[in-house]
Design an enzyme around this catalytic site. Structure first.
Site, short mmCIF file in Angstrom:
data_model
loop_
_atom_site.label_atom_id
_atom_site.label_comp_id
_atom_site.label_asym_id
_atom_site.label_seq_id
_atom_site.Cartn_x
_atom_site.Cartn_y
_atom_site.Cartn_z
N CYS A 264 2.75 -1.57 -4.07
CA CYS A 264 2.61 -0.19 -4.54
C CYS A 264 3.90 0.60 -4.33
O CYS A 264 4.87 0.36 -5.04
CB CYS A 264 1.39 0.45 -3.91
SG CYS A 264 0.80 1.83 -4.89
N HIS B 15 -3.12 -3.06 -3.72
CA HIS B 15 -3.10 -3.10 -2.25
C HIS B 15 -3.95 -4.26 -1.70
O HIS B 15 -5.09 -4.03 -1.29
CB HIS B 15 -3.67 -1.80 -1.69
CG HIS B 15 -2.80 -0.62 -1.88
ND1 HIS B 15 -1.88 -0.21 -0.94
CD2 HIS B 15 -2.69 0.26 -2.89
CE1 HIS B 15 -1.25 0.87 -1.36
NE2 HIS B 15 -1.73 1.17 -2.54
N GLU C 158 -3.83 -5.51 1.09
CA GLU C 158 -4.11 -5.27 2.52
C GLU C 158 -5.35 -4.42 2.72
O GLU C 158 -5.80 -4.24 3.84
CB GLU C 158 -2.89 -4.63 3.19
CG GLU C 158 -2.60 -3.19 2.83
CD GLU C 158 -1.98 -3.00 1.44
OE1 GLU C 158 -1.91 -3.97 0.66
OE2 GLU C 158 -1.60 -1.85 1.14
N1 GLN Z 1 2.23 6.97 -6.03
C1 GLN Z 1 2.95 6.52 -4.86
C2 GLN Z 1 4.45 6.69 -5.02
O1 GLN Z 1 4.93 6.97 -6.05
C3 GLN Z 1 2.62 5.09 -4.53
C4 GLN Z 1 1.16 4.97 -4.18
C5 GLN Z 1 0.82 3.90 -3.19
O2 GLN Z 1 1.67 3.28 -2.55
N2 GLN Z 1 -0.46 3.73 -3.01
O3 GLN Z 1 5.13 6.53 -4.08
#
Ligand code: GLN
Length: 197
Positions: free
Chosen positions: A82, A175, A177
């Site tokens: 992410c 995610h 995790e």
């Molecule tokens: N939207 C977040 C960002 O731009 C990332 C979201 C996440 O890691 N769950 O950093």
């Protein structure tokens, strides 16, 4: 004798504790990484989910940008989930943060929009057997373009690319995790074992 690889988890911000717990459930040896010296002792590194501009700022304050870049160039495995995917990218659709420019991908932050910015779905992941993975997306990015050396490992039904690999570099928009299924971490641990052997 194979030794257990030491898997560092970048612990500046975000859900590093959840990554460490999942690694422990696989009998791996997670280490929280906040300094270049801690990074030097790791065989592999996970950059967790969180908020990518905050994490980039902290990476600069902790002087970790150069050491993480050198770590990746040394061939040791690096996995961004992410916000971590955003940081591994070569380029972003958005003007910030300044990414590490390690993977030949263009990433679009918060790509799924505000209305549906968090959702769960099952995805097929190339290289992970045993049926689809349940994937949790939280204000997730997607990969808008991949370079020739990048392998797409998972995409959604609408075509959104959500998992990619480029040699020792792995990035997932979701995610793993946050679900009890350890197969994505086992996949990365195998990359770490091969690299540490
Ligand atoms: N939207 C977040 C960002 O731009 C990332 C979201 C996440 O890691 N769950 O950093």
């Amino acid at each position: 004798m194979k030794r257990t690889p030491v898997v560092g988890v970048l612990a500046l911000q975000g859900d590093f504790a959840e990554h460490a717990a999942l690694l422990r459930s696989l009998d791996a040896a997670p280490r929280e990484v906040r300094t270049a010296a801690q990074l030097a002792g790791a065989d592999a590194l996970i950059i967790p989910g969180g908020e990518s501009t905050t994490m980039a700022t902290l990476m600069d304050i902790f002087d970790l940008r150069g050491p993480i870049t050198d770590f990746a160039r040394s061939g040791r495995p690096l996995w961004g989930t992410c916000a971590g995917m955003i940081l591994l990218a070569d380029r972003l659709v958005e003007p910030a943060p300044e990414p590490l420019r390690l993977m030949d991908i263009l990433v679009h932050r918060n790509a799924f929009g505000r209305q549906v910015d968090s959702f769960e779905t099952d995805i097929d992941f190339a290289g992970i057997d045993g049926g689809p993975l349940h994937a949790v997306f939280i204000r997730a990015p997607w990969v808008a373009e991949v370079g020739p050396q990048v392998e797409v490992l998972a995409a959604l039904d609408n075509g959104a690319v959500v998992a990619v690999r480029q040699a020792n570099l792995l990035a997932t928009a979701f995610h793993p995790e946050l679900t009890p299924d350890p197969r994505a971490h086992a996949y990365f641990l195998e990359m770490a074992r091969v690299a540490a052997a």
